[in-house]
Design an enzyme around this catalytic site. Structure first.
Site, PDB file in Angstrom:
ATOM      1  N   GLU A 112       0.863  -1.193   0.000  1.00 58.08           N
ATOM      2  CA  GLU A 112       0.000   0.000   0.000  1.00 58.08           C
ATOM      3  C   GLU A 112       0.889   1.229   0.000  1.00 58.08           C
ATOM      4  O   GLU A 112       1.827   1.324   0.815  1.00 58.08           O
ATOM      5  CB  GLU A 112      -0.921   0.035   1.219  1.00 58.08           C
ATOM      6  CG  GLU A 112      -1.814   1.284   1.222  1.00 58.08           C
ATOM      7  CD  GLU A 112      -2.707   1.417   2.444  1.00 58.08           C
ATOM      8  OE1 GLU A 112      -3.470   2.406   2.524  1.00 58.08           O
ATOM      9  OE2 GLU A 112      -2.642   0.543   3.340  1.00 58.08           O
ATOM     10  N   ASN A 170      -4.289   5.286  -2.497  1.00 54.99           N
ATOM     11  CA  ASN A 170      -5.512   5.909  -1.989  1.00 54.99           C
ATOM     12  C   ASN A 170      -5.994   6.987  -2.952  1.00 54.99           C
ATOM     13  O   ASN A 170      -5.195   7.747  -3.521  1.00 54.99           O
ATOM     14  CB  ASN A 170      -5.257   6.526  -0.610  1.00 54.99           C
ATOM     15  CG  ASN A 170      -4.993   5.475   0.444  1.00 54.99           C
ATOM     16  OD1 ASN A 170      -5.906   4.894   0.997  1.00 54.99           O
ATOM     17  ND2 ASN A 170      -3.704   5.206   0.711  1.00 54.99           N
ATOM     18  N   GLU A 207      -7.769   2.481  -3.413  1.00 54.34           N
ATOM     19  CA  GLU A 207      -8.411   2.372  -2.100  1.00 54.34           C
ATOM     20  C   GLU A 207      -9.225   3.633  -1.821  1.00 54.34           C
ATOM     21  O   GLU A 207      -8.718   4.751  -1.925  1.00 54.34           O
ATOM     22  CB  GLU A 207      -7.362   2.169  -1.000  1.00 54.34           C
ATOM     23  CG  GLU A 207      -6.616   0.850  -1.120  1.00 54.34           C
ATOM     24  CD  GLU A 207      -5.881   0.470   0.162  1.00 54.34           C
ATOM     25  OE1 GLU A 207      -6.021   1.208   1.161  1.00 54.34           O
ATOM     26  OE2 GLU A 207      -5.184  -0.557   0.149  1.00 54.34           O
ATOM     27  N   ASP A 229     -11.486   1.054   2.068  1.00 53.64           N
ATOM     28  CA  ASP A 229     -10.553   1.269   3.173  1.00 53.64           C
ATOM     29  C   ASP A 229     -11.321   1.651   4.437  1.00 53.64           C
ATOM     30  O   ASP A 229     -12.434   2.190   4.384  1.00 53.64           O
ATOM     31  CB  ASP A 229      -9.581   2.380   2.785  1.00 53.64           C
ATOM     32  CG  ASP A 229      -8.323   2.369   3.634  1.00 53.64           C
ATOM     33  OD1 ASP A 229      -8.125   1.396   4.380  1.00 53.64           O
ATOM     34  OD2 ASP A 229      -7.542   3.334   3.538  1.00 53.64           O
ATOM     35  N   GLU A 252      -5.991  -4.355   8.806  1.00 53.36           N
ATOM     36  CA  GLU A 252      -4.930  -3.350   8.958  1.00 53.36           C
ATOM     37  C   GLU A 252      -4.500  -3.274  10.416  1.00 53.36           C
ATOM     38  O   GLU A 252      -5.270  -3.583  11.327  1.00 53.36           O
ATOM     39  CB  GLU A 252      -5.425  -1.975   8.509  1.00 53.36           C
ATOM     40  CG  GLU A 252      -5.758  -1.864   7.033  1.00 53.36           C
ATOM     41  CD  GLU A 252      -6.202  -0.455   6.656  1.00 53.36           C
ATOM     42  OE1 GLU A 252      -5.549   0.135   5.787  1.00 53.36           O
ATOM     43  OE2 GLU A 252      -7.189   0.043   7.233  1.00 53.36           O
TER      44      GLU A 252
END
Length: 733
Positions: A515, A573, A605, A635, A692
């Protein structure tokens, strides 16, 4: 603007000068008598000629001072002294300042001085030897000089009148308020005509009112007590009433003995007719009529300018639909406050919640009435003077002038209130911000309104009903502003870097991807937390540029890792409101093509809360991404209150469990159950589930037991720069 003018009205009162004066200054009584006898039969166009005499220069000076309108002076050179006459000329021209009177110098001693020298040095108009003057010569000289004097006097009067007119016109042109302007008209006409009796200015709307409703807006002299009264009920003079009625009927100026009524129409701008009434104790001279007529042109233009100014003021300072003052007006009012008013003033900014929704259901007319009813309610709520302006459709600004310290409790009846709209009660919830002027004495008006708005937005963001602006809040706002400037610079200079946190299979610790996370080390060396600058980028419109930079850096990282034999996707993101932009997909595909990256190597995301915010339009864009082979991850799942029905319709591939559930699952049975439910939900919908924030082996074990097979967190690796990521990968190989 109409400027009618009745020429025949002027004839009755236009008049010429009907008399003149001639002075003889002579110390010889016999010659004085002979001179008067020679002029006794003088006929000057039927006008009366008055003859004055003096026997010495000193006596003449007294007579001239008492009669400034003397036209012609016959002056003996030698009287008390040889130069007494010449000295008197100096007195007339230089001391008294009379440059119009015609001076004819007489001498009994021919050749005493050269004629040209005398005329040039002493401003003499004619020079004769007494022995050369016959009766015929004498009358010709007098008539010629009388006509010259009258012509010069008319010219001087006209020039003086035009100077007065110009000054008056300039003074009235500076007036923009109707009250000031109409009073100024009377003052200037008084100066032009030496009016002492008085005057009136009145107006009415001819389409709606009759003349008896003509309202006196300015008055002077004997009419001063009638201001703000109706003309016909206040004025009893029959002749004056008839003159005004005649002017209204004829739509023109009317001039009568002792009165002048000036008529002006301004229908095209404000549908008003004006009457200016002037009362005099004399008739007007022809030159005064001419001046007044020219001045009427300026008065007429002035009425038009005042009307235009009022229209522009209304457009600039009033919201046209509701008729409520706007922000421009409010700023002007604050700027014009006295210091003692600022000491007592408090700004309240009120946001009406859900007004847009109410308008969509009940219509704009209903919401207009609701706003006006709220306006009236606020006016009655505050005991002291209050100014109210409309900042936006759903936001009102109040300036309250009192010494009270308002707080949430004292404003409860405003924050939660009910007002009557169309004969029924409507409940309102308001969010309120407060700025006390005395706490910020150096703030400009625009700053006070701006911080009120910023504080209101902060209250809405924090979901509180009331928030007061303070030094602490000011410091925070200033800090965010400074940080925003630095953020713009950092994005422009590519100072914000992508850090990469690996994602693993929890079953066999296999690397399944990364990520990309934005990290910013400020130019002063300080690390800026992502939750600070990312929120700032979103609120300031910089998030699209930041997302593009993270995407491009991720593409470069994919190519770099590929050269090391690592072929795993990187998720980046992206803001939900960016995906729904019309040009997003074209820019996205072009960037991937430029960097040589296949679609399956990039994942996007989007937070659950952003998906909910854009739920009306976002799913079709998610479907387009899925068609391109791009996986979309939700997310921070579990924090956005999405419904199960809605979740089942989304074109997404993965849900990422928010770290807060992972951290609390061993301490809270409720969080454990929520975590279990999310994992089962994802598996049921055929979605991948990633946890996460995994930091311990025990958390990893629990997640596997619950059915979560993938995760990321400090247990495996912290987010790393690309160079550190390369080193980490090489170390693992």
């Amino acid at each position: 603007m109409d400027l009618p003018y009745e020429k025949k009205s002027l004839k009755a009162i236009s008049k010429k000068r009907n008399y003149c004066k001639v002075l003889s200054v002579e110390d010889d009584p016999d010659y004085q008598e002979a001179l008067m006898n020679g002029l006794s039969a003088l006929n000057y166009d039927g006008k009366q000629v008055e003859f004055l005499t003096a026997s010495s220069a000193s006596e003449a000076a007294t007579v001239i001072a008492a009669n400034p309108d003397i036209s012609v002076i016959f002056l003996d050179v030698v009287m008390e002294t040889d130069v007494a006459g010449l000295r008197l000329i100096r007195t007339i021209r230089d001391v008294i300042g009379n440059d119009l009177v015609r001076i004819v110098l007489l001498t009994g001693q021919p050749g005493m001085a050269p004629v040209d020298d005398l005329i040039g040095q002493y401003d003499i108009d004619d020079y004769w030897c007494k022995s050369d003057l016959t009766q015929a010569h004498l009358q010709t000289i007098v008539l010629s000089n009388l006509r010259t004097w009258e012509h010069l006097s008319d010219m001087k009067e006209a020039r003086h009148g035009m100077q007065l007119l110009l000054a008056s016109s300039q003074r009235i042109a500076s007036k923009s308020d109707i009250t000031d302007y109409t009073h100024s008209i009377l003052e200037e006409i008084g100066l032009l005509l030496k009016m002492s009796s008085g005057g009136i200015v009145c107006f009415f709307h001819p389409e709606e009112e009759h003349l008896e409703k003509a309202l006196i807006v300015a008055a002077c002299g004997e009419f001063s007590s009638h201001i703000h009264q109706y003309f016909l009920s206040a004025i009893q003079d029959g002749i004056l009433r008839e003159a005004v009625e005649l002017a209204n009927t004829q739509k023109s100026h009317v001039f009568q003995d002792g009165f002048s009524v000036l008529y002006f129409s301004n229908k095209e701008l404000e549908d008003r007719e004006y009457m200016v009434v002037v009362k005099l104790d004399r008739n007007l001279a022809s030159n005064e009529i001419n001046l007044l007529q020219v001045f009427c042109e300026n008065i007429s233009a002035g009425f038009r300018n005042v009307a235009l100014h009022n229209k522009l003021t209304e457009l600039a300072y009033v919201e046209p639909t509701l008729g409520i003052h706007n922000k421009n007006w409010l700023v002007r009012e604050i700027r014009n406050m006295f210091s003692w008013e600022r000491e007592k003033a408090t700004l309240l900014m009120l946001y009406v919640e859900d007004l847009a929704y109410t308008e969509s259901v009940l219509g704009s007319k209903y919401c207009d009435q609701l706003t006006l009813s709220l306006y009236d309610y606020l006016n009655h709520f505050f005991d002291k003077t209050v100014d109210i302006a409309l900042l936006e459709r759903d936001t009102l600004v109040l300036i309250v002038y009192d010494d009270q310290d308002y707080n949430e409790a004292s404003l409860e009846n405003i924050i939660h209130t009910s007002i009557e709209v169309e004969n029924s009660l409507h409940s309102l919830d308001l969010t309120v911000s407060l700025v006390k002027f005395s706490d910020f004495p150096n703030y400009e008006p625009e700053q006070l309104v701006s911080v009120g708005k910023s504080t209101l937005e902060r209250a809405k963001y924090e979901s509180v009903s009331y928030l007061a602006f303070s030094e602490t809040l000011a410091s925070e706002m200033f800090g965010r502003y400074e940080l925003l400037k630095d953020l713009r610079e950092a994005i422009l200079d590519n100072q914000i870097l992508a850090y990469f946190q690996p994602k693993f299979s929890l079953k066999d610790n296999t690397l399944i991807g990364f990520e990309a996370l934005a990290r910013w080390v400020h130019k002063n060396g300080q690390f800026i937390p992502p939750d600070q600058f990312i929120a700032l980028a979103e609120s300031s419109g910089l998030i699209d540029k930041l997302d593009q930079q993270m995407l491009r850096q991720s593409c470069k990282a994919i190519n770099t890792l590929k050269n090391l034999g690592i072929n795993v996707p990187i998720s980046v993101n992206v803001a939900g409101n960016e995906i729904i932009r019309p040009n997003y997909f074209e820019n996205f595909k072009r960037l991937l093509a430029e960097e040589g990256i296949s679609n399956e190597m990039i994942e996007l995301e989007i937070t659950e809360s952003q998906i909910i915010e854009e739920k009306t339009n976002i799913n079709k864009h998610l479907s387009n991404l899925k068609t391109l082979g791009i996986r979309v991850n939700i997310d921070d799942f579990g924090t956005g209150y999405s419904s199960l029905a809605y979740l089942s319709t989304l074109s997404v591939s993965t849900i990422k469990i928010d770290h807060s559930f992972v951290w609390r699952m061993e301490e809270s049975e409720k969080d454990w159950e929520i975590l279990k439910m999310i994992i089962e939900l994802g598996n049921f919908l055929g979605l991948s589930v990633i946890a996460e924030g995994i930091e311990t082996e025990q958390q990893k074990t629990h997640l596997l037991a619950l059915g979560c097979e993938d995760g990321q967190g400090y247990l495996f690796a912290k987010p790393m720069s690309l160079d550190d990521t390369i080193s980490w990968v090489k170390a693992g190989l």
